[in-house]
Design a protein around this motif. Sequence first.
Motif, PDB file in Angstrom:
ATOM      1  N   UNK A   1       9.746   1.594   1.441  1.00  0.00           N
ATOM      2  CA  UNK A   1       9.709   2.833   0.661  1.00  0.00           C
ATOM      3  C   UNK A   1      10.930   2.955  -0.241  1.00  0.00           C
ATOM      4  N   UNK A   2      12.095   2.576   0.280  1.00  0.00           N
ATOM      5  CA  UNK A   2      13.321   2.668  -0.517  1.00  0.00           C
ATOM      6  C   UNK A   2      13.266   1.730  -1.714  1.00  0.00           C
ATOM      7  N   UNK A   3      12.814   0.508  -1.498  1.00  0.00           N
ATOM      8  CA  UNK A   3      12.744  -0.460  -2.598  1.00  0.00           C
ATOM      9  C   UNK A   3      11.678  -0.072  -3.620  1.00  0.00           C
ATOM     10  N   UNK A   4      10.567   0.469  -3.168  1.00  0.00           N
ATOM     11  CA  UNK A   4       9.526   0.867  -4.110  1.00  0.00           C
ATOM     12  C   UNK A   4       9.983   2.035  -4.978  1.00  0.00           C
ATOM     13  N   UNK A   5      10.724   2.956  -4.405  1.00  0.00           N
ATOM     14  CA  UNK A   5      11.277   4.050  -5.205  1.00  0.00           C
ATOM     15  C   UNK A   5      12.300   3.516  -6.206  1.00  0.00           C
ATOM     16  N   UNK A   6      13.126   2.565  -5.753  1.00  0.00           N
ATOM     17  CA  UNK A   6      14.076   1.958  -6.684  1.00  0.00           C
ATOM     18  C   UNK A   6      13.382   1.220  -7.808  1.00  0.00           C
ATOM     19  N   UNK A   7      12.315   0.499  -7.494  1.00  0.00           N
ATOM     20  CA  UNK A   7      11.561  -0.195  -8.540  1.00  0.00           C
ATOM     21  C   UNK A   7      10.952   0.801  -9.526  1.00  0.00           C
ATOM     22  N   UNK A   8      10.386   1.896  -9.026  1.00  0.00           N
ATOM     23  CA  UNK A   8       9.789   2.902  -9.912  1.00  0.00           C
ATOM     24  C   UNK A   8      10.828   3.495 -10.846  1.00  0.00           C
TER      25      UNK A   8
ATOM     26  N   UNK B   1       0.850  -1.186   0.000  1.00  0.00           N
ATOM     27  CA  UNK B   1       0.000   0.000   0.000  1.00  0.00           C
ATOM     28  C   UNK B   1       0.887   1.238   0.000  1.00  0.00           C
ATOM     29  N   UNK B   2       0.507   2.217  -0.769  1.00  0.00           N
ATOM     30  CA  UNK B   2       1.288   3.451  -0.835  1.00  0.00           C
ATOM     31  C   UNK B   2       1.145   4.208   0.481  1.00  0.00           C
ATOM     32  N   UNK B   3       2.245   4.279   1.189  1.00  0.00           N
ATOM     33  CA  UNK B   3       2.284   4.976   2.467  1.00  0.00           C
ATOM     34  C   UNK B   3       2.666   6.438   2.249  1.00  0.00           C
ATOM     35  N   UNK B   4       2.491   7.298   3.253  1.00  0.00           N
ATOM     36  CA  UNK B   4       2.934   8.691   3.120  1.00  0.00           C
ATOM     37  C   UNK B   4       4.418   8.821   2.788  1.00  0.00           C
ATOM     38  N   UNK B   5       5.246   7.903   3.294  1.00  0.00           N
ATOM     39  CA  UNK B   5       6.674   7.977   2.987  1.00  0.00           C
ATOM     40  C   UNK B   5       6.938   7.712   1.511  1.00  0.00           C
ATOM     41  N   UNK B   6       6.242   6.747   0.927  1.00  0.00           N
ATOM     42  CA  UNK B   6       6.424   6.462  -0.498  1.00  0.00           C
ATOM     43  C   UNK B   6       5.932   7.625  -1.339  1.00  0.00           C
ATOM     44  N   UNK B   7       4.792   8.194  -0.975  1.00  0.00           N
ATOM     45  CA  UNK B   7       4.262   9.314  -1.730  1.00  0.00           C
ATOM     46  C   UNK B   7       5.164  10.542  -1.651  1.00  0.00           C
ATOM     47  N   UNK B   8       5.877  10.714  -0.546  1.00  0.00           N
ATOM     48  CA  UNK B   8       6.774  11.864  -0.407  1.00  0.00           C
ATOM     49  C   UNK B   8       8.119  11.610  -1.052  1.00  0.00           C
ATOM     50  N   UNK B   9       8.619  10.386  -0.952  1.00  0.00           N
ATOM     51  CA  UNK B   9       9.974  10.084  -1.416  1.00  0.00           C
ATOM     52  C   UNK B   9      10.079  10.107  -2.939  1.00  0.00           C
ATOM     53  N   UNK B  10       9.102   9.575  -3.641  1.00  0.00           N
ATOM     54  CA  UNK B  10       9.203   9.445  -5.093  1.00  0.00           C
ATOM     55  C   UNK B  10       9.385  10.790  -5.793  1.00  0.00           C
ATOM     56  N   UNK B  11       8.546  11.808  -5.555  1.00  0.00           N
ATOM     57  CA  UNK B  11       8.770  13.083  -6.245  1.00  0.00           C
ATOM     58  C   UNK B  11      10.036  13.798  -5.814  1.00  0.00           C
ATOM     59  N   UNK B  12      10.446  13.632  -4.551  1.00  0.00           N
ATOM     60  CA  UNK B  12      11.663  14.314  -4.107  1.00  0.00           C
ATOM     61  C   UNK B  12      12.904  13.715  -4.760  1.00  0.00           C
ATOM     62  N   UNK B  13      12.921  12.403  -4.947  1.00  0.00           N
ATOM     63  CA  UNK B  13      14.052  11.782  -5.646  1.00  0.00           C
ATOM     64  C   UNK B  13      14.128  12.292  -7.080  1.00  0.00           C
ATOM     65  N   UNK B  14      13.005  12.390  -7.742  1.00  0.00           N
ATOM     66  CA  UNK B  14      12.995  12.897  -9.120  1.00  0.00           C
ATOM     67  C   UNK B  14      13.497  14.340  -9.176  1.00  0.00           C
TER      68      UNK B  14
END
Length: 443
Positions: A100-107, A57-70
């Motif tokens: 969250x780290x792995x999901x950002x890496x997968x994206x 499930x998309x947690x607040x950490x995943x939702x925040x981390x993905x755009x900031x990494x980009x």
Amino acid sequence: MTSPDTPPTEETSAGAVTTFDAFARFAATAPPTPPQPGQAPRSLEQRLAYHSQFVTVRTPAIETLTPQVRTLMILGRHQQMTARPSLIVTGPATTGKTTALLQVGRTCHLAHTRGAAPGDDSVPVAYVLVPPGATAKTLAGEFARYLGIPVTARMTTAQITGAVCHTYTAARIKHVLIDEIHRLNPRTSTGAEAADWLKDLTERIPATFVYAGNDVTASAVFTGARGAQLAGRASLIDCLALPARAGEREPFRELITALEQALDLTSHRPGTLPRLAPYLHERTAGRIGSRARLIRQAAIEAILGHSERITKTLLDTITLDHLAKSTTGPAPPNAVPGPLIGDRPHHTQAIATAASRHHATTRTRPAAHTAAARPGHRLLPPALRRPAGTGTYRRANHPAQNRRPTQLTAQHQTASSAHVSSGAGHSASRKPPPPNEPTAQYS
């Protein structure tokens, strides 16, 4: 590529994606999907495997981390002379940092492969675990292992570092994900060497570094001059336990609802878990890892027990991880309460105090102080003994004799000495006490 119904293997687990091939398989494997309307029923083994993996499930950490990494990747794309800005995902254990780290890496990996030209063999993401007690050489070896760089025991740290920097630059790696960063301890000589090595690597590899660790701000990673350098280049993303309520929203209940919708149980009543959200939040303290384990394990128990539904009675039988139990939550049903002294009723405290005093007065005495070692004499009771090193005669602890101790003053001692000297002539005519009569011992 494995299907969503196959059970997870060791290679696709979070702890075994520290090589490029394993991470590529993890990123390319389709995540498990909940049952769809009109889909044929899954077998027993497929449903057990599904709840073992379960959905992310998309947690607040995943939702925040993905755009900031980009954004940081674009910000540091043309930065050549100094290290690029980085991110640190921090928070308590079992709050979803590694997920969250792995999901950002997968994206990032999937976005690169979809837009890559034919024949493009670049590597978009590197995922490295900091080894326990990391030194500069062991940390460099982990970076080399991810891309299969051959390393021998005779190679120096400088040689491994040169091979890593050259290969990572040639592979055009864009994101370096470093997990368990809290294992670095710059306060030790080896930890300081590893921290300096990592800082040097961030300046030599044109990539965006993202770290994850337990309570990084409270650990030794941010201490001293080396920690100040890392803190000055990294932005923090707090991955905390989900609150029961945040303003008008209820984040924890929303995630519980999403998890319930993903269950594959034939007799489960929709809305049961959202109604139990306060109970689930109390048991798991809002920790994402503890909550996911509780629901997954309850679903598997429901399948094996043929009830096919999750109830509060079933949830009460699930034993949580020790961290969730020690943080908050009720005791298991079969636990025997053991209150602290401060929580005991007054009569219980009195009993405990009396028992401790009885134990103190009846403890075994050394053989040198027993009556058998001194023939003809019996020791005084403990209440009549004089404390060592004082001139105080302590009376028995009895209500009728509970008077203040008698302290011999210097005047009384002088008068007593004179009386004894004046009666010295009569001392010889005095008879000794019978053998069985107790004699007061003052020494």
